[in-house]
Design a protein around this motif. Structure first.
Motif, mmCIF file in Angstrom:
data_model
loop_
_atom_site.group_PDB
_atom_site.id
_atom_site.type_symbol
_atom_site.label_atom_id
_atom_site.label_comp_id
_atom_site.label_asym_id
_atom_site.label_seq_id
_atom_site.Cartn_x
_atom_site.Cartn_y
_atom_site.Cartn_z
ATOM 1 N N PHE A 199 0.824 -1.203 0.000
ATOM 2 C CA PHE A 199 0.000 0.000 0.000
ATOM 3 C C PHE A 199 0.862 1.259 0.000
ATOM 4 O O PHE A 199 0.502 2.275 -0.612
ATOM 5 C CB PHE A 199 -0.951 0.008 1.194
ATOM 6 C CG PHE A 199 -2.046 1.025 1.073
ATOM 7 C CD1 PHE A 199 -3.181 0.752 0.325
ATOM 8 C CD2 PHE A 199 -1.946 2.263 1.668
ATOM 9 C CE1 PHE A 199 -4.191 1.688 0.185
ATOM 10 C CE2 PHE A 199 -2.950 3.211 1.544
ATOM 11 C CZ PHE A 199 -4.080 2.919 0.799
ATOM 12 N N ALA A 200 2.019 1.194 0.679
ATOM 13 C CA ALA A 200 2.924 2.340 0.675
ATOM 14 C C ALA A 200 3.412 2.653 -0.729
ATOM 15 O O ALA A 200 3.645 3.818 -1.073
ATOM 16 C CB ALA A 200 4.121 2.077 1.591
ATOM 17 N N ALA A 201 3.548 1.597 -1.559
ATOM 18 C CA ALA A 201 4.034 1.792 -2.922
ATOM 19 C C ALA A 201 3.014 2.461 -3.829
ATOM 20 O O ALA A 201 3.357 2.878 -4.936
ATOM 21 C CB ALA A 201 4.461 0.452 -3.518
ATOM 22 N N VAL A 202 1.769 2.556 -3.380
ATOM 23 C CA VAL A 202 0.766 3.257 -4.187
ATOM 24 C C VAL A 202 0.098 4.386 -3.411
ATOM 25 O O VAL A 202 -0.856 4.987 -3.877
ATOM 26 C CB VAL A 202 -0.327 2.280 -4.706
ATOM 27 C CG1 VAL A 202 0.239 1.368 -5.759
ATOM 28 C CG2 VAL A 202 -0.945 1.471 -3.575
ATOM 29 N N ILE B 151 9.101 3.856 1.110
ATOM 30 C CA ILE B 151 8.914 3.177 -0.168
ATOM 31 C C ILE B 151 8.267 4.146 -1.158
ATOM 32 O O ILE B 151 7.224 4.722 -0.885
ATOM 33 C CB ILE B 151 8.051 1.920 0.016
ATOM 34 C CG1 ILE B 151 8.767 0.927 0.941
ATOM 35 C CG2 ILE B 151 7.738 1.271 -1.320
ATOM 36 C CD1 ILE B 151 7.984 -0.323 1.241
ATOM 37 N N PRO B 152 8.889 4.353 -2.316
ATOM 38 C CA PRO B 152 8.337 5.316 -3.277
ATOM 39 C C PRO B 152 7.031 4.833 -3.889
ATOM 40 O O PRO B 152 6.814 3.615 -3.999
ATOM 41 C CB PRO B 152 9.443 5.414 -4.336
ATOM 42 C CG PRO B 152 10.191 4.122 -4.241
ATOM 43 C CD PRO B 152 10.123 3.720 -2.797
ATOM 44 N N PRO B 153 6.152 5.773 -4.300
ATOM 45 C CA PRO B 153 6.315 7.232 -4.229
ATOM 46 C C PRO B 153 6.029 7.757 -2.830
ATOM 47 O O PRO B 153 4.959 7.505 -2.278
ATOM 48 C CB PRO B 153 5.265 7.735 -5.216
ATOM 49 C CG PRO B 153 4.191 6.694 -5.175
ATOM 50 C CD PRO B 153 4.881 5.390 -4.945
ATOM 51 N N SER B 154 6.991 8.437 -2.241
ATOM 52 C CA SER B 154 6.880 8.898 -0.863
ATOM 53 C C SER B 154 6.657 10.405 -0.828
ATOM 54 O O SER B 154 7.412 11.174 -1.437
ATOM 55 C CB SER B 154 8.160 8.550 -0.105
ATOM 56 O OG SER B 154 8.269 9.289 1.084
ATOM 57 N N GLY C 35 15.186 4.971 -2.112
ATOM 58 C CA GLY C 35 14.350 4.447 -1.036
ATOM 59 C C GLY C 35 13.923 3.006 -1.217
ATOM 60 O O GLY C 35 13.434 2.384 -0.262
ATOM 61 N N ILE C 36 14.145 2.417 -2.411
ATOM 62 C CA ILE C 36 13.612 1.077 -2.691
ATOM 63 C C ILE C 36 14.312 0.005 -1.849
ATOM 64 O O ILE C 36 13.668 -0.755 -1.100
ATOM 65 C CB ILE C 36 13.722 0.758 -4.193
ATOM 66 C CG1 ILE C 36 12.779 1.665 -4.983
ATOM 67 C CG2 ILE C 36 13.374 -0.713 -4.445
ATOM 68 C CD1 ILE C 36 12.898 1.509 -6.490
ATOM 69 N N LEU C 37 15.639 -0.101 -1.969
ATOM 70 C CA LEU C 37 16.358 -1.164 -1.252
ATOM 71 C C LEU C 37 16.294 -0.982 0.271
ATOM 72 O O LEU C 37 16.094 -1.970 0.990
ATOM 73 C CB LEU C 37 17.806 -1.228 -1.731
ATOM 74 C CG LEU C 37 18.003 -1.748 -3.163
ATOM 75 C CD1 LEU C 37 19.488 -1.828 -3.509
ATOM 76 C CD2 LEU C 37 17.349 -3.110 -3.339
#
Length: 434
Positions: free
Chosen positions: A109-112, A155-158, A179-181
């Motif tokens: 959910f953080a990724a969207v 986690i992007p989009p942040s 921010g991904i890794l």
């Protein structure tokens, strides 16, 4: 005026306004005006007007309300509940069982979404009743949600990476990649802790359910597919060079509207509510950014940032010593301020020190976000704690106690990132250097 005395006056003024309950944006503007009047002959009103307009007249900032609106749409649609249902069959046989749905669900959910509070509220409303009904210990159920809900910052989009990029004049695309890794590393650390806790506290765990059938797994994949496609559309369009972060935000909003409309989860009332919620949040953040931008200019007139940067250089502090001091400083600020306020309030003063110490500003943005994530689960001003308090009805300090192990994991993740900076810098250096 002596700069040490001026610094003391400005700090007292800032915290005095905040303790009186003045909005953060107004407090920043007021401190900037005090600094200009005491330390500069420049016309404060003219500087205030031109700087506020200039700080908000930035193309990259248009991504901010769009990403917020995308999260608001998903928060009010069936996509979030489908995501939870789709994840459940893949976590049942892991040590910790459905507790991993909190972690994986928050990561997805953080990724969207890009919002920590929205991530915590959305996943919490779905998972906590289900975990309670299945007999999971509320301590670990609430704790995992409090910790994993902070993924929305990293986690992007942040949203907060966009704010930092605007405040520090850094590439938002590079920050998203950086921010991904670290986000995946943090999810792995949380999942590892849950597994260890569940193996040690077997009596607090419900009996493992039956292995899901192939049909259940296929149905779960079908439910997850819209979320995965939306993530690919938003993040993939940026790194494939097809869209800027702002254009990708529009892609995300259109995708969220299409998915919500086709699934029947978005009606007129929820659509209007999503618009209202995103407008309120975006205006609040923009006002804070405007106040912080004026304060940045005012501090430049005073010479305090240059003095601090020079003082740091004279002390000969190592990077680790400086980062350790900043870690403690940000944790203390987190007791009293929300994450976005911390970023915009400190960037103008801290960044010259960081650059003087030879620290990469992209890496520092990820470090800062990790520390700000801690502020989300530290009382008395921890937004994730407030969200969970409204969902569970439990006291804020009780929830903070449940979240303490995950706070310590965030500290560990920050230390790992400091020891191995390539965790944040490898992807931006690889993908954007082509």
């Amino acid at each position: 005026m002596d700069l040490t005395l001026l610094s003391i006056i400005l700090v007292i003024t800032l915290f005095g306004f905040l303790l009186m309950g003045l909005w953060v944006g107004f407090a920043l503007l007021a401190v900037g005006l005090v600094a200009m009047e005491l330390a500069s002959p420049a016309p404060a009103g003219t500087v205030l007007a031109t700087r506020m307009w200039g700080s908000l007249n930035v193309w990259d900032l248009t991504a901010l309300p769009m990403f917020i609106w995308m999260g608001e749409i998903l928060f009010r649609s069936r996509l979030s509940s489908d995501m939870f249902t789709g994840l459940a069959p893949f976590t049942r046989r892991l040590p910790g069982g459905l507790l991993h749905v909190n972690i994986m669900g928050c990561a997805l959910f953080a990724a969207v979404s890009g919002s920590s509070a929205a991530t915590t509220a959305t996943v919490g409303k779905m998972s906590l009743p289900e975990l309670r009904a299945r007999g999971y210990d509320p301590r670990i159920a609430i704790g995992t949600l409090a910790g994993a809900g902070t993924f929305g910052f990293l986690i992007p989009p942040s949203i907060i990476l966009i704010v930092y990029g605007a405040a520090a004049d850094q590439s938002i695309a590079r920050l998203f990649l950086a921010g991904i890794l670290p986000g995946l590393m943090l999810a792995a650390l949380f999942a590892g802790y849950v597994m260890i806790w569940s193996l040690i506290n077997r009596d607090a765990m419900p009996p493992p359910p039956e292995k899901p059938s192939l049909r259940e797994r296929m149905r779960a994949l079908a439910l997850l597919m819209p979320t995965v496609l939306l993530i690919v559309a938003v993040i993939g369009s940026i790194y494939a060079g097809l869209a800027s972060p702002t254009e990708a935000a529009v892609v995300g909003v259109v995708g969220a509207l299409l998915i919500s409309g086709l699934s029947g989860g978005l009606d007129r009332a929820s659509f209007v509510a999503s618009l209202r919620g995103s407008a309120i949040t975006a205006c609040m953040i923009a006002f804070i950014l405007a106040g912080a931008s004026f304060l940045t200019v005012a501090m430049g007139f005073t010479g305090i940032p240059r003095l601090l940067a020079a003082w740091i250089g004279e002390q000969g502090y190592s990077q680790f010593a400086l980062l350790s001091a900043l870690l403690v400083f940000f944790i203390v600020l987190g007791f009293f301020l929300d994450g976005i306020s911390i970023v915009v309030l400190t960037t103008s003063v801290i960044l010259p020190m960081v650059l003087a110490a030879g620290i990469d500003p992209i890496w520092f943005g990820i470090f800062l976000v990790l520390v700000v994530e801690m502020s989300q689960i530290t009382p008395p001003v921890g937004f994730n704690l407030f969200v969970l308090q409204s969902i569970t009805g439990r006291g804020i300090f009780e929830i903070a106690r449940y979240a303490l192990p995950f706070f310590l994991i965030l500290v560990l993740a920050t230390a790992i990132l400091a020891l191995f900076p390539e965790i944040a810098l490898w992807l931006p250096g690889t993908m954007l250097s082509r």
